[in-house]
Design a protein around this motif. Structure first.
Motif, PDB file in Angstrom:
ATOM      1  N   UNK A  50       0.970  -1.307   0.011  1.00 54.69           N
ATOM      2  CA  UNK A  50       0.020   0.023   0.092  1.00 54.69           C
ATOM      3  C   UNK A  50       1.036   1.222   0.060  1.00 54.69           C
ATOM      4  N   UNK A  51       0.990   1.798  -1.113  1.00 57.02           N
ATOM      5  CA  UNK A  51       1.867   3.335  -1.233  1.00 57.02           C
ATOM      6  C   UNK A  51       1.447   3.800  -2.691  1.00 57.02           C
ATOM      7  N   UNK A  52       1.298   5.058  -2.588  1.00 57.96           N
ATOM      8  CA  UNK A  52       1.059   6.034  -3.542  1.00 57.96           C
ATOM      9  C   UNK A  52       2.254   5.930  -4.576  1.00 57.96           C
ATOM     10  N   UNK A  67      -2.652   3.804  -3.414  1.00 56.71           N
ATOM     11  CA  UNK A  67      -3.597   4.917  -2.851  1.00 56.71           C
ATOM     12  C   UNK A  67      -3.209   6.244  -3.323  1.00 56.71           C
ATOM     13  N   UNK A  68      -4.143   7.166  -3.414  1.00 59.02           N
ATOM     14  CA  UNK A  68      -4.212   8.435  -3.448  1.00 59.02           C
ATOM     15  C   UNK A  68      -3.295   9.064  -2.125  1.00 59.02           C
ATOM     16  N   UNK A  69      -2.339   9.702  -2.497  1.00 65.73           N
ATOM     17  CA  UNK A  69      -1.547  10.426  -1.191  1.00 65.73           C
ATOM     18  C   UNK A  69      -2.614  11.125  -0.045  1.00 65.73           C
ATOM     19  N   UNK A  75      -8.867   3.882   2.315  1.00 66.87           N
ATOM     20  CA  UNK A  75      -8.618   2.679   1.854  1.00 66.87           C
ATOM     21  C   UNK A  75      -8.675   1.692   2.915  1.00 66.87           C
ATOM     22  N   UNK A  76      -7.980   1.815   4.066  1.00 69.52           N
ATOM     23  CA  UNK A  76      -8.086   0.952   5.119  1.00 69.52           C
ATOM     24  C   UNK A  76      -9.653   0.692   5.775  1.00 69.52           C
ATOM     25  N   UNK A 119     -12.467   7.478  -3.065  1.00 67.88           N
ATOM     26  CA  UNK A 119     -11.913   8.575  -2.347  1.00 67.88           C
ATOM     27  C   UNK A 119     -10.284   8.320  -2.177  1.00 67.88           C
ATOM     28  N   UNK A 120     -10.178   6.867  -2.040  1.00 68.42           N
ATOM     29  CA  UNK A 120      -8.580   6.539  -1.859  1.00 68.42           C
ATOM     30  C   UNK A 120      -7.902   6.348  -3.257  1.00 68.42           C
ATOM     31  N   UNK A 121      -8.774   6.598  -4.150  1.00 66.02           N
ATOM     32  CA  UNK A 121      -8.086   6.398  -5.630  1.00 66.02           C
ATOM     33  C   UNK A 121      -7.554   4.848  -6.128  1.00 66.02           C
TER      34      UNK A 121
END
Length: 174
Positions: A50-52, A67-69, A75-76, A119-121
């Motif tokens: 899990x990392x932008x 994930x979006x910054x 996400x979680x 929202x998390x992308x």
């Protein structure tokens, strides 16, 4: 062992989850590059990042939740909501080891997973696949690091990460 700091057992886990961590370069686990390659090459195991950023670890991961910054909490929460809504929590383990889940569960039962994923992308299908993989694993190891600890909503992110680990019964066991 007094004075020692232990981490999850990434050398033997079925699923490895790195949250805000690129152990390929930052290490933090024993034999980091060897262990990451072993997980990535074993079809029975899964590496989840899990990392932008598409980091070196994300490059070899089975699942990269890009994930979006600042979107880690969304996400979680979506992952835990999937676990609740699809009845994938480790109920027997939780009954023996946890208190207070009944005060938390109703909130996640009504979460709009598609909205939180947006929202998390991160694509909803990938989020659902991740939640299911973690829940189905015989063992999972988690590593949360500065990428989320020094970002927006860090306390909430740490709490949600633990809900996922504890909710799936992947705490305190090999």
């Amino acid at each position: 062992m007094t004075g020692s700091f232990t981490r999850s057992d990434f050398e033997h886990c079925e699923v490895a989850v790195f949250l805000g961590k690129n152990p390929w370069f930052s290490h933090g686990i024993p034999r980091a590059r060897v262990t990451l390659r072993e997980i990535a090459r074993d079809p029975r195991r899964s590496l989840i990042v899990i990392d932008p950023r598409r980091s070196e670890t994300a490059e070899i991961a089975d699942i990269h939740l890009q994930v979006r910054p600042g979107g880690d909490a969304w996400l979680l929460a979506a992952i835990f909501a999937v676990l609740v809504q699809e009845s994938r929590l480790a109920e027997a383990w939780l009954a023996r080891h946890a208190d207070g889940l009944e005060s938390v569960r109703p909130h996640f039962a009504v979460v709009s997973v598609p909205d939180y994923c947006e929202r998390a992308g991160v694509p909803e299908a990938l989020v659902r696949m991740t939640a299911r993989r973690i829940a189905a694993a015989g063992s999972a190891a988690f590593f949360e690091d500065l990428g989320v600890q020094m970002n927006r909503h860090s306390t909430l992110v740490s709490w949600l990460h633990r809900l996922i680990a504890y909710g799936t019964g992947h705490y305190g066991r090999p």
